[in-house]
Design an enzyme around this catalytic site. Structure first.
Site, PDB file in Angstrom:
ATOM      1  CD  GLU A 137     -21.411  26.535  22.793  1.00 42.18           C
ATOM      2  OE1 GLU A 137     -22.397  26.335  22.041  1.00 42.18           O
ATOM      3  OE2 GLU A 137     -20.232  26.552  22.392  1.00 42.18           O
ATOM      4  CE  LYS A 141     -24.792  23.460  19.283  1.00 43.44           C
ATOM      5  NZ  LYS A 141     -24.822  24.353  20.463  1.00 43.44           N
ATOM      6  CB  CYS A 183     -24.565  38.297  11.459  1.00 39.52           C
ATOM      7  SG  CYS A 183     -26.345  38.328  11.403  1.00 39.52           S
ATOM      8  CB  SER A 214     -17.980  31.747  13.470  1.00 41.21           C
ATOM      9  OG  SER A 214     -17.846  30.357  13.671  1.00 41.21           O
ATOM     10  CG  PHE A 248     -20.339  39.098  16.663  1.00 41.35           C
ATOM     11  CD1 PHE A 248     -20.786  39.215  15.369  1.00 41.35           C
ATOM     12  CD2 PHE A 248     -21.127  38.375  17.569  1.00 41.35           C
ATOM     13  CE1 PHE A 248     -21.970  38.626  14.962  1.00 41.35           C
ATOM     14  CE2 PHE A 248     -22.326  37.792  17.168  1.00 41.35           C
ATOM     15  CZ  PHE A 248     -22.734  37.924  15.859  1.00 41.35           C
ATOM     16  N   GLY A 263     -20.847  22.934  20.573  1.00 43.56           N
ATOM     17  CA  GLY A 263     -20.771  22.852  19.124  1.00 43.56           C
ATOM     18  C   GLY A 263     -19.956  21.675  18.617  1.00 43.56           C
ATOM     19  CD  GLU A 293     -27.079  35.102   9.160  1.00 39.57           C
ATOM     20  OE1 GLU A 293     -25.971  35.668   9.153  1.00 39.57           O
ATOM     21  OE2 GLU A 293     -27.864  35.152  10.106  1.00 39.57           O
TER      22      GLU A 293
END
Ligand code: NAI
Ligand code: MG
Length: 499
Positions: A193, A190, A300, A244, A399, A223, A266
């Site tokens: 989006e 997946k 990240c 996240s 981020f 999600g 992760e």
């Protein structure tokens, strides 16, 4: 459609060929017929409407992956065959690098020249790395203390769910999918989006390379629907998630409450870069700026907390601010640009919220601090000083292109403050003093420590977190083993008097 690269040359923006789910080797509409928009963050315009997978579509994708695993050729092939097909897949990625790079640029606002020079070749290279590992998966022969002899088999774990973020769409796709393929697993992927385009394009290349139907299935969608269905699915054996910390917790909970599938997470970070007095300041200023701001800070491993020893603090910060002021923000197709737009409106607003929070909590704004005055989700490179360790901008993952500079005196103080975080993904140590480098690298609680470099990644470097940055490793041989499980086989030695 074309885009100017700033030198007057035109870059061809590819026609969007793949907008449907990829299930059992076919591009198909979602059962509901619903579609969602993917947006170009440079212009805020819709690029394409993409098929939206929901529970029923994920069920079909898992069914295809299950069938391909239980009865299909992929796990049964001689491993050398998986290797050959994966090598072909990697070659096709290289051959289509420009189109793939353009897709990640329009979908995620990434720098075209960097995606073309770094992300795509690295993705192809790591598929080759794991292709080479496919036929070197061995167990061990054991001499047991009882009168039996035994061996272990390393078997593929089964159907894997990969849930992928938007910051490195092609690269993260490859580092999730390649080791799982080499191990002989089948999978449902997946993509985020925000960035579905390259994953669908890669699905087509996988098919052209000869990867059998059902081995790789792509479910584009949200999600809380498609992602959550993968995490809670009774027929998915493992879920590998990057995203996240908040959603990582939900994924683990869903796994626990369904079939106890294995989980690898992760997650976020707010990594420290520690700069000692003895460094070459000009060189390390560049490293630190890139460490925090590369990919518009949507990383990240972003080194957002920069600790600078007091002897060089003033000089270092002055140079850092001058460089940040000269940093070029603009259209990511322009090779002179160093920072494109943030991925979407939500992320853009979230970063601006953190910047305002930093100002309100009393940090000193040295440069940046607001959005750029233009269309698209552009934010100025931002540096704060006088940041206390407990301020929101120091404790949370932002981020975005936001850095905090902090002054320290001693090695002990640097270690203590660098570790004063719930996260533990990466750390940078900048010094030529071997004793300091060794002491600090051992004391830092993080999964990746870079000494006199930052953001250095490769197929053989295991990558993942300590503490709330997650567990399990992508890349390296560790990641191949996360898609394998060990079976122990013990055989009686019949003539033994001891049985
Ligand atoms: P996210 O964690 O919501 O998204 C990552 C992936 O998880 C996407 O594919 C998303 O569709 C999926 N997802 C979302 N909710 C899910 C659920 N309930 N079950 C299963 N899958 C689900 O991250 P988001 O909202 O895009 O970004 C928010 C923040 O997360 C960022 O500002 C950043 O701090 C962090 N993040 C960290 C990443 C990393 O590389 N560690 C990557 C992306 C985001
Ligand atoms: Mg998009």
């Amino acid at each position: 459609m074309t885009s100017s690269n700033g030198n007057g040359a035109k870059i061809q923006i590819p026609e969007i060929k793949f907008t449907k789910l990829f299930i059992n080797g076919q591009f198909v509409d979602s059962i509901s017929g619903k579609r969602f928009e993917t947006v170009d963050p440079r212009t805020e315009d819709v690029i394409a409407n993409i098929a939206e997978a929901d529970k029923e579509d994920v069920d079909l994708a898992v069914k295809a992956a299950r069938e391909a695993f239980d009865n299909g050729p992929w796990p049964r092939f001689p491993a050398s065959m998986r290797r050959t097909i994966m090598l072909k897949f990697a070659d096709l990625i290289d051959e289509n690098a420009e189109e793939l790079a353009a897709l990640d640029t329009i979908d995620a606002g990434k720098l075209y020249s960097h995606v073309l020079a770094v992300d795509i070749p690295m993705a192809a290279d790591l598929i080759r790395y794991f292709a080479g590992a496919a036929d070197k998966i061995h167990g061990a022969t054991l001499k047991m203390s009882s009168e039996t002899q035994a061996y272990t088999l390393c078997e593929p774990i089964g159907v894997v769910g990969h849930i992928i973020p938007w910051n490195f769409p092609t690269y993260v796709f490859s580092f999730k999918v390649a080791p799982a393929m080499a191990a002989g697993c089948t999978m449902v992927v997946k993509p985020a989006e925000q960035t579905p385009l390259s994953a669908l394009y890669l699905a087509n290349l996988a098919k052209l390379a000869g990867i059998p139907d059902g081995v790789v299935n792509i479910v584009t969608g949200y999600g809380h629907t498609a992602g959550a269905t993968i995490a809670s699915h009774m027929d998915v054996d493992k879920v590998s998630f990057t995203g996240s910390t908040e959603v990582g917790r939900l994924v683990m909970q869903a796994a626990a409450m369904s079939n106890l599938k294995q989980v690898c997470l992760e997650l976020g970070g707010n990594s420290p870069i520690i700069v000692f007095d003895d460094v070459d300041v000009d060189k390390i200023v560049d490293l630190a700026l890139n460490g925090a701001m590369y990919n518009k800070g949507e990383m990240c491993v972003a080194g957002t907390r920069v600790f600078i020893q007091e002897g060089i603090y003033d000089t270092f910060v002055a140079k850092l601010v001058a460089k940040a002021n000269a940093w070029v923000v603009g259209d990511p197709f322009d090779p002179n640009v160093q920072q494109g737009p943030q991925v979407d409106k939500k992320q853009y607003e979230r970063i601006l919220w953190f910047i305002e929070k930093g100002k309100k909590e009393g940090a000193t704004l040295l440069t940046g601090g607001k959005s750029c005055n233009r269309k698209g989700y552009y934010i100025e490179p931002t540096i704060f000083a006088d940041v206390a360790d407990n301020m929101t901008i120091a404790t949370e993952e932002i981020f975005g292109p936001v850095m905090s500079v902090m002054k320290f005196k001693t090695v002990e103080e640097a270690i203590k403050r660098a570790n004063a975080t719930k996260y533990g993904l990466a750390a940078g140590i900048m010094t030529n003093n071997l004793n300091i480098a060794n002491t600090v690298s051992r004391a830092i609680k993080a999964g990746v420590v870079w000494i006199n470099c930052y953001l250095s990644l490769g197929p053989d470097l295991p990558f993942g977190g300590y503490k709330m940055s997650g567990f399990g490793r992508d890349l390296g041989m560790e990641s191949l083993h996360k898609y394998l499980q060990v079976k122990s086989v013990a055989t009686a030695i019949y003539d033994s008097p001891w049985l």
